[in-house]
Motif scaffolding. Structure first.
Motif, PDB file in Angstrom:
ATOM      1  N   TRP A  28      45.757 -65.512 -91.725  1.00 19.93           N
ATOM      2  CA  TRP A  28      45.933 -64.615 -90.589  1.00 19.93           C
ATOM      3  C   TRP A  28      47.062 -63.621 -90.832  1.00 19.93           C
ATOM      4  CZ3 TRP A  28      46.621 -69.917 -90.463  1.00 19.93           C
ATOM      5  CH2 TRP A  28      47.936 -70.390 -90.393  1.00 19.93           C
ATOM      6  N   TRP A  32      47.454 -54.576 -91.820  1.00 23.43           N
ATOM      7  CA  TRP A  32      46.307 -54.198 -90.998  1.00 23.43           C
ATOM      8  C   TRP A  32      45.952 -52.715 -91.050  1.00 23.43           C
ATOM      9  CZ3 TRP A  32      44.120 -58.483 -89.946  1.00 23.43           C
ATOM     10  CH2 TRP A  32      44.866 -59.619 -89.677  1.00 23.43           C
ATOM     11  N   PHE A  38      41.377 -55.667 -90.028  1.00 24.78           N
ATOM     12  CA  PHE A  38      40.654 -56.750 -89.405  1.00 24.78           C
ATOM     13  C   PHE A  38      39.188 -56.754 -89.840  1.00 24.78           C
ATOM     14  CE2 PHE A  38      43.198 -58.271 -85.678  1.00 24.78           C
ATOM     15  CZ  PHE A  38      42.760 -59.590 -85.733  1.00 24.78           C
ATOM     16  N   ARG A  47      35.110 -55.657 -84.004  1.00 17.22           N
ATOM     17  CA  ARG A  47      35.879 -56.589 -84.811  1.00 17.22           C
ATOM     18  C   ARG A  47      35.471 -58.021 -84.514  1.00 17.22           C
ATOM     19  NH1 ARG A  47      39.979 -59.823 -83.251  1.00 17.22           N
ATOM     20  NH2 ARG A  47      41.153 -59.467 -81.327  1.00 17.22           N
ATOM     21  N   ARG A  49      36.269 -62.000 -83.977  1.00 22.29           N
ATOM     22  CA  ARG A  49      37.329 -62.606 -83.184  1.00 22.29           C
ATOM     23  C   ARG A  49      37.506 -64.078 -83.523  1.00 22.29           C
ATOM     24  NH1 ARG A  49      39.191 -59.323 -79.247  1.00 22.29           N
ATOM     25  NH2 ARG A  49      37.987 -57.439 -78.866  1.00 22.29           N
ATOM     26  N   VAL A  53      37.879 -64.439 -87.820  1.00 23.21           N
ATOM     27  CA  VAL A  53      38.884 -63.602 -88.487  1.00 23.21           C
ATOM     28  C   VAL A  53      39.485 -64.357 -89.660  1.00 23.21           C
ATOM     29  CG1 VAL A  53      41.098 -62.422 -88.227  1.00 23.21           C
ATOM     30  CG2 VAL A  53      39.418 -62.334 -86.380  1.00 23.21           C
ATOM     31  N   ASN A  68      36.648 -54.504 -95.448  1.00 25.60           N
ATOM     32  CA  ASN A  68      36.757 -55.378 -94.271  1.00 25.60           C
ATOM     33  C   ASN A  68      35.468 -55.345 -93.454  1.00 25.60           C
ATOM     34  OD1 ASN A  68      37.091 -52.726 -93.255  1.00 25.60           O
ATOM     35  ND2 ASN A  68      38.265 -53.455 -91.510  1.00 25.60           N
ATOM     36  N   PHE A 235      46.444 -61.690 -84.222  1.00 21.68           N
ATOM     37  CA  PHE A 235      45.353 -60.965 -83.575  1.00 21.68           C
ATOM     38  C   PHE A 235      45.882 -59.727 -82.843  1.00 21.68           C
ATOM     39  CE2 PHE A 235      42.961 -65.275 -82.980  1.00 21.68           C
ATOM     40  CZ  PHE A 235      42.655 -65.280 -84.334  1.00 21.68           C
ATOM     41  N   GLY A 238      46.895 -57.120 -85.266  1.00 18.96           N
ATOM     42  CA  GLY A 238      45.700 -56.456 -85.767  1.00 18.96           C
ATOM     43  C   GLY A 238      45.225 -55.354 -84.839  1.00 18.96           C
TER      44      GLY A 238
END
Length: 302
Positions: A28, A32, A38, A47, A49, A53, A68, A235, A238
């Protein structure tokens, strides 16, 4: 999907994350900006979730993928592309809520019950495909603008934050966050990512998302909350374009141990972290509304 298939899905994804952690990589923690951001669905541009991720970032790192973007087989075909020979797809999961209508035996009234169904799809990274159209150029805002956005969000939360402490922490008993000053950090991005980590803890207060914050240092519940904060901050970083940083590497060993014993552990943590990130990002709406009202007022008095 059968219970056995659900367990297999969870085991597969958990094993991938364990593999990353054992190699010293927290899946994680990532820069970014630009196209290296992401994981997103290449067809919808939405994206991914939660646990997806972590799983896709870990897969991309192990496989050396530079993109990505991830596509289903059909999405690739619809765009004129195809999967390269010998390529193996990756699994993404989502929850579908199913409704069952029953009758209350005492009253005869209909009772609606919902329960989650875990479903999986196979996706391929753009690097695994051929004959695909060129990817859209990703918008890459200057770091100064990304940090300004993060600063506005932090202020919009209304959290009580004091500055000048030697370390960063959230104190549930007083509902306060303590932070070092910005000049005490090696880089501004660390200042903002640390803010977001503590704000995820702050979001867990009983008056907000009501997570268990009762654990003391060294306990399992404390380590779990730290994982939620790590993921939630990642998150949110991101979404804001802030470079994240691992805050508590000392917990990796305990996280690995729990993951090996519980295939649901990372799913639970990711779900709570995604909820926390959404809670924090919703404060941007209050910023937008305030700016819109200010603009309307200026137009009226002009």
């Amino acid at each position: 999907m059968t219970k056995k298939q659900k367990r297999t899905l969870k085991k597969e994804i958990t094993a991938n994350i364990i593999k990353a952690l054992e190699k010293g990589v927290a899946p994680w923690v990532k820069g970014w900006s630009g196209g290296d951001g992401f994981p997103i669905n290449g067809g919808s541009k939405r994206r991914y979730r939660g646990v997806n991720v972590l799983n896709l970032i870990a897969t991309a790192r192990f496989s050396g993928y530079s993109s990505n973007e991830w596509f289903t087989y059909k999405q690739a075909n619809d765009l004129g592309g195809s999967v390269r020979a010998g390529q193996r797809g990756s699994t993404v999961v989502f929850t579908k809520w199913n409704e069952v209508i029953t009758e209350d035996p005492e009253t005869g009234e209909e009772v609606v019950k919902t329960y989650p169904i875990l479903l999986g799809h196979t996706v391929f990274n753009r690097d695994q495909l051929e004959d695909m159209p060129e990817p859209e150029a990703a918008e890459d805002l200057p770091e100064k603008e990304r940090h300004a956005r993060a600063d506005r969000l932090i202020k919009a939360t209304g959290a009580k934050i004091t500055y000048g402490d030697a370390r960063a922490y959230y104190r549930p008993s007083t509902d306060e966050i303590a932070m070092p000053r910005i000049e005490q950090f090696d880089h501004e991005s660390e200042y903002y990512s640390t803010h977001l980590h503590e704000l995820v803890h702050w979001s867990g207060s009983q008056k907000r998302l009501d997570r268990d914050l009762s654990g003391s240092f060294g306990t399992e519940s404390y380590a779990f909350e730290e994982l939620v904060a790590e993921l939630g901050a990642a998150f949110t970083c991101g979404e804001l374009g802030v470079d994240g940083k691992l805050q508590h590497a000392e917990y990796i060993g305990s996280w690995i141990k729990k993951l090996k014993n519980d295939n649901t552990y990372i799913f639970k943590a990711s779900a709570l972290a995604e909820k926390a990130a959404t809670f924090l990002m919703d404060f941007e709406e209050s910023i937008d509304e305030s700016e819109e009202l200010a603009a309307q007022w200026e137009a009226l008095v002009a």
